[in-house]
Design an enzyme around this catalytic site. Structure first.
Site, short mmCIF file in Angstrom:
data_model
loop_
_atom_site.label_atom_id
_atom_site.label_comp_id
_atom_site.label_asym_id
_atom_site.label_seq_id
_atom_site.Cartn_x
_atom_site.Cartn_y
_atom_site.Cartn_z
N LYS A 69 0.84 -1.21 0.00
CA LYS A 69 0.00 0.00 0.00
C LYS A 69 0.87 1.25 0.00
O LYS A 69 0.61 2.21 -0.73
CB LYS A 69 -0.93 -0.01 1.24
CG LYS A 69 -2.05 -1.04 1.10
CD LYS A 69 -2.78 -1.32 2.40
CE LYS A 69 -3.78 -2.46 2.21
NZ LYS A 69 -4.45 -2.87 3.44
N GLN A 100 -4.15 -1.15 9.62
CA GLN A 100 -4.16 -2.52 9.09
C GLN A 100 -4.76 -3.49 10.12
O GLN A 100 -4.36 -3.50 11.28
CB GLN A 100 -2.73 -2.94 8.72
CG GLN A 100 -2.62 -4.29 8.06
CD GLN A 100 -3.29 -4.34 6.69
OE1 GLN A 100 -3.14 -3.44 5.86
NE2 GLN A 100 -4.04 -5.40 6.44
N ASP A 104 -10.71 3.07 4.26
CA ASP A 104 -11.16 1.67 4.23
C ASP A 104 -12.68 1.58 4.14
O ASP A 104 -13.23 0.52 3.84
CB ASP A 104 -10.70 0.94 5.51
CG ASP A 104 -9.54 -0.01 5.25
OD1 ASP A 104 -9.34 -0.40 4.08
OD2 ASP A 104 -8.85 -0.38 6.22
#
Ligand SMILES: NC(=O)c1ccc[n+]([C@@H]2O[C@H](COP(=O)([O-])OP(=O)(O)OC[C@H]3O[C@@H](n4cnc5c(N)ncnc54)[C@H](OP(=O)(O)O)[C@@H]3O)[C@@H](O)[C@H]2O)c1
Length: 303
Positions: free
Chosen positions: A55, A99, A122
């Site tokens: 990412k 994460q 997200d």
């Protein structure tokens, strides 16, 4: 028997990323600002380390301002919450991604809900979930894997999805539910199947679009697929690969690919299907978040 078209997620993701790179360069020219993404990793889970590295690299390749925070596994919940608060207040950061999974001593819900919804790239914050569920997709940040899956569907089918029967197998907050909400917003007739669904093969046989997000290697068989259907396989499962030697492994999806490819009209491979789209859509969300926070008019939708 027809052989399905292969949906090349890697190629679509590359083209999305190149468009995002161009848009980020235009934003920089217009405002002097780069989209800023902060990725936070707690602990040393090897898979999470790979995801976070990918990412971070993708963000840099798109010309973003990219910041990676790596915290020890025994970091306290209070320290993580303090970091999120600091990132919430940082004007150079437009997207925050923590994460998952987090170590057991940290309350995931508490952390995710602290992220400001407009920086929640997200798309897991209840505000973004609610915006998507109430049909305000334009103002939401949509979870990356379902958004990437929808992008592949739209590129593959090239026609409006309205009226098609879609079966989503799996009802997680990360994939199944938002996927169903996106398909409903496209006016598909949506069925959400799960572990308690009765006669799943028969349910799937009615589908023009099948999205499998289960986490069970090759569970969906070719005999379940309606001829000509479009199959999106979200599953990523590591299984033994004795052909490659003892202890060797390979990745397979939730769909028995070889069987399903004999029947489907189009199908995503694993790997190389939905996976690469997830990171591309994270970049798209970060750019969208940056434009909104900078008060710049939105660009046309990518799909
Ligand atoms: N490509 C990507 O970037 C990406 C991103 C995220 C996830 N994934 C992969 O996608 C898969 C799903 O992830 P997830 O996070 O959604 O998983 P999850 O939270 O474990 O949810 C799995 C869902 O599958 C359902 N299920 C389990 N066994 C079933 C069965 N026998 N028949 C029908 N439904 C069944 C469960 O039903 P119940 O609710 O009834 O338990 C649940 O709703 C995993 O393989 C994961 O690795 C890929």
């Amino acid at each position: 028997m027809s052989k399905a078209n292969l949906i090349d997620g890697k190629a679509v993701a590359a083209s999305v990323r190149s468009e995002i790179t161009a848009r980020a360069a235009r934003l920089l020219a217009e405002t002097g600002k780069r989209p800023g993404l902060a990725v936070v990793l707690v602990g040393e889970d090897p898979a999470s380390q790979v995801y976070v590295r990918n990412k971070d690299r993708a963000a840099e390749a798109c010309g973003f301002h990219s910041v990676k925070h790596t915290l020890a596994a025994d970091t306290s919940e209070a320290s993580l919450l303090a970091l999120v608060t600091q990132l919430n207040e940082d004007d150079a950061i437009h997207g925050i991604l923590v994460q998952l999974p987090l170590p057991g001593h940290i309350d995931e819900t508490k952390v995710l809900r602290l992220i400001r919804p407009e920086k929640d790239v997200d798309g897991f914050h209840p505000v973004n979930v609610g915006l998507l569920a109430t049909g305000a997709r334009d103002t939401a940040l949509v979870p990356c894997t379902p958004a990437g899956s929808l992008a592949l569907l739209k590129r593959t089918l090239q026609t409006p999805l309205a009226g098609l029967n879609a079966v989503v197998i799996g009802r997680s907050n990360i994939v199944g539910k938002p996927m169903a909400a996106l398909l409903l917003a496209e006016s598909c007739t949506v069925t959400i199947a799960h572990s308690r669904t009765k006669d799943l093969p028969e349910v799937v046989r009615g589908a023009d679009i099948v999205v499998a997000a289960v986490g069970r290697p090759e569970m969906v068989r070719g005999s379940w697929i309606k001829p000509g259907a479009t199959v999106i396989d979200v599953g990523i499962n590591r299984v033994p690969d004795p052909a490659k030697g003892e202890g060797a492994t390979k990745l397979v999806g939730d769909v028995a690919f070889a069987e399903a490819a004999e029947v489907a009209g189009a199908i995503t491979p694993v790997p190389g299907g939905v996976g690469p789209m997830t990171i591309a859509m994270l970049m798209a969300n970060t750019l969208t978040a940056a434009r909104r926070q900078l008060g710049v008019a939105p660009e046309p939708e990518l799909f």
